[in-house]
Design a protein around this motif. Sequence first.
Motif, PDB file in Angstrom:
ATOM      1  N   MET B   1       0.841  -1.193   0.000  1.00 21.58           N
ATOM      2  CA  MET B   1       0.000   0.000   0.000  1.00 21.58           C
ATOM      3  C   MET B   1       0.884   1.253   0.000  1.00 21.58           C
ATOM      4  SD  MET B   1      -3.261   1.347   0.806  1.00 21.58           S
ATOM      5  CE  MET B   1      -4.186   0.598   2.133  1.00 21.58           C
ATOM      6  N   ARG B   2       0.522   2.177  -0.870  1.00 18.57           N
ATOM      7  CA  ARG B   2       1.257   3.445  -0.903  1.00 18.57           C
ATOM      8  C   ARG B   2       0.351   4.550  -0.356  1.00 18.57           C
ATOM      9  NH1 ARG B   2       2.470   3.049  -7.211  1.00 18.57           N
ATOM     10  NH2 ARG B   2       0.267   2.499  -7.026  1.00 18.57           N
ATOM     11  N   THR B   3       0.842   5.307   0.604  1.00 18.00           N
ATOM     12  CA  THR B   3       0.031   6.332   1.240  1.00 18.00           C
ATOM     13  C   THR B   3       0.739   7.678   1.187  1.00 18.00           C
ATOM     14  OG1 THR B   3      -0.757   4.666   2.799  1.00 18.00           O
ATOM     15  CG2 THR B   3      -1.215   6.969   3.337  1.00 18.00           C
ATOM     16  N   LEU B   4       0.013   8.703   0.787  1.00 18.84           N
ATOM     17  CA  LEU B   4       0.518  10.077   0.836  1.00 18.84           C
ATOM     18  C   LEU B   4      -0.142  10.762   2.026  1.00 18.84           C
ATOM     19  CD1 LEU B   4       2.311  12.098  -0.821  1.00 18.84           C
ATOM     20  CD2 LEU B   4       0.190  12.868  -1.911  1.00 18.84           C
ATOM     21  N   VAL B   5       0.682  11.304   2.928  1.00 17.04           N
ATOM     22  CA  VAL B   5       0.169  12.025   4.105  1.00 17.04           C
ATOM     23  C   VAL B   5       0.477  13.505   3.915  1.00 17.04           C
ATOM     24  CG1 VAL B   5       0.331  12.311   6.607  1.00 17.04           C
ATOM     25  CG2 VAL B   5       0.484  10.026   5.606  1.00 17.04           C
ATOM     26  N   TYR B   6      -0.576  14.305   3.893  1.00 18.54           N
ATOM     27  CA  TYR B   6      -0.485  15.724   3.521  1.00 18.54           C
ATOM     28  C   TYR B   6      -0.952  16.583   4.680  1.00 18.54           C
ATOM     29  CZ  TYR B   6      -2.180  19.817   0.744  1.00 18.54           C
ATOM     30  OH  TYR B   6      -2.426  21.057   0.235  1.00 18.54           O
ATOM     31  N   GLY B   7      -0.212  17.657   4.969  1.00 27.07           N
ATOM     32  CA  GLY B   7      -0.649  18.543   6.043  1.00 27.07           C
ATOM     33  C   GLY B   7       0.224  19.770   6.139  1.00 27.07           C
ATOM     34  N   GLY B   8      -0.221  20.752   6.893  1.00 26.98           N
ATOM     35  CA  GLY B   8       0.524  21.991   7.088  1.00 26.98           C
ATOM     36  C   GLY B   8       1.617  21.814   8.132  1.00 26.98           C
ATOM     37  N   ALA B   9       2.305  22.905   8.422  1.00 30.74           N
ATOM     38  CA  ALA B   9       3.312  22.900   9.477  1.00 30.74           C
ATOM     39  C   ALA B   9       2.621  22.678  10.808  1.00 30.74           C
ATOM     40  CB  ALA B   9       4.042  24.235   9.493  1.00 30.74           C
ATOM     41  N   ALA B  10       3.240  21.858  11.660  1.00 31.80           N
ATOM     42  CA  ALA B  10       2.705  21.581  12.996  1.00 31.80           C
ATOM     43  C   ALA B  10       1.246  21.135  12.957  1.00 31.80           C
ATOM     44  CB  ALA B  10       2.856  22.810  13.906  1.00 31.80           C
ATOM     45  N   SER B  11       0.952  20.242  12.020  1.00 33.37           N
ATOM     46  CA  SER B  11      -0.413  19.716  11.892  1.00 33.37           C
ATOM     47  C   SER B  11      -0.558  18.347  12.535  1.00 33.37           C
ATOM     48  CB  SER B  11      -0.793  19.608  10.407  1.00 33.37           C
ATOM     49  OG  SER B  11       0.083  18.713   9.746  1.00 33.37           O
ATOM     50  N   GLY B  12       0.568  17.746  12.923  1.00 33.35           N
ATOM     51  CA  GLY B  12       0.533  16.396  13.479  1.00 33.35           C
ATOM     52  C   GLY B  12       0.732  15.327  12.403  1.00 33.35           C
ATOM     53  N   LYS B  13       1.171  15.733  11.217  1.00 34.61           N
ATOM     54  CA  LYS B  13       1.294  14.753  10.127  1.00 34.61           C
ATOM     55  C   LYS B  13       2.404  13.732  10.361  1.00 34.61           C
ATOM     56  CE  LYS B  13       3.825  17.970   7.113  1.00 34.61           C
ATOM     57  NZ  LYS B  13       4.141  18.908   8.220  1.00 34.61           N
ATOM     58  N   SER B  14       3.503  14.182  10.992  1.00 34.53           N
ATOM     59  CA  SER B  14       4.615  13.249  11.230  1.00 34.53           C
ATOM     60  C   SER B  14       4.214  12.139  12.189  1.00 34.53           C
ATOM     61  CB  SER B  14       5.811  13.992  11.839  1.00 34.53           C
ATOM     62  OG  SER B  14       6.251  14.980  10.962  1.00 34.53           O
ATOM     63  N   GLU B  15       3.590  12.518  13.296  1.00 29.77           N
ATOM     64  CA  GLU B  15       3.159  11.528  14.279  1.00 29.77           C
ATOM     65  C   GLU B  15       2.210  10.534  13.627  1.00 29.77           C
ATOM     66  OE1 GLU B  15       3.310  14.782  14.666  1.00 29.77           O
ATOM     67  OE2 GLU B  15       3.698  15.371  16.745  1.00 29.77           O
ATOM     68  N   TYR B  16       1.285  11.067  12.832  1.00 28.65           N
ATOM     69  CA  TYR B  16       0.312  10.202  12.170  1.00 28.65           C
ATOM     70  C   TYR B  16       1.006   9.250  11.201  1.00 28.65           C
ATOM     71  CZ  TYR B  16      -3.521   8.438   9.471  1.00 28.65           C
ATOM     72  OH  TYR B  16      -4.382   7.585   8.863  1.00 28.65           O
ATOM     73  N   ALA B  17       1.919   9.796  10.389  1.00 28.02           N
ATOM     74  CA  ALA B  17       2.609   8.985   9.376  1.00 28.02           C
ATOM     75  C   ALA B  17       3.434   7.892  10.029  1.00 28.02           C
ATOM     76  CB  ALA B  17       3.490   9.885   8.504  1.00 28.02           C
ATOM     77  N   GLU B  18       4.057   8.214  11.163  1.00 27.10           N
ATOM     78  CA  GLU B  18       4.853   7.204  11.856  1.00 27.10           C
ATOM     79  C   GLU B  18       3.986   6.060  12.365  1.00 27.10           C
ATOM     80  OE1 GLU B  18       7.542   8.784  14.774  1.00 27.10           O
ATOM     81  OE2 GLU B  18       8.378  10.138  13.279  1.00 27.10           O
TER      82      GLU B  18
END
Lengths: 116, 173
Positions: B1-18
Amino acid sequence: MVLVIGGLAAGKREYVKNTFGYSDADMADAVLDGRPVLYNLQDLTAKTDKSEEELLPLLLQKDVVICNETGNGIVPVDKAERIARELTGRLCIQLAAHAEKVVRVVCGIPQVLKES
Amino acid sequence: MRTLVYGGAASGKSEYAEALACAGAAPLYYIATMMPFNDEDEQRIERHRLMRAEKGFHTLERYTNLKDLKIHEPGCILLECLGNLAANELFSEQGAGKNAKNAILDGVFALEEQCHDLVVVTNNVFGDGGNYEDGTLEYILTLAEVNNVLAQRFERVIEVVCGIPIVMKEPAK
């Protein structure tokens, strides 16, 4: 606590007034006082000397917190702006985690992101 | 599965992607793209490093030319993030310059061949309007084109807002 986010002039305060019955007199503009609604959280973070940990419990006492989405642009050249933007985002993540409801207002239309 | 995680600065995208990557096939690889320039960068990198600690990621630091990165054992790759990668390819000495868009895409395509699951973190830098100088505009447009190609190509696209994932696209059940 309800968190309402959205772009500048997206209709966030109108949504809060119409949905929850607050008036302008209930709404504090980027200051922490006894009023139940705080708006322009991004301005509060720009001028505060309080930390994320200090601000969070104060904000969680509000009925509604309204914040402009500030993280969706190019990284600001100014360091103070970068720090404020980071603090705004981190606080919104924390507020969203604690909130019973999170709404993003787009063109005046509420999009519910979370409801418990 | 390939997933693109998109978000602004300090949106919590890194935590979610991890968290997403941790649910993928082992072994876990973390491709870090951020070139540190100052203390602020070091702190940000350190914060991300702490978040990954004990989650079992093999960290690979790679600032440009992902195409030539060899992954030894296929598992789950977390690439973070295209915003930094685009800046590195466009503006750093080792970067692809005018060819940045293709360099980034070829890099992602090469990673696809070497893993079971791929999570790519990218940035929303498109929401403050205004007039930009040429270099900044080129950066924004390059990132937009890469985002659009990958969103089209990947099975899943998630926007993260205040730490809340919003599914933009997902595989048919």
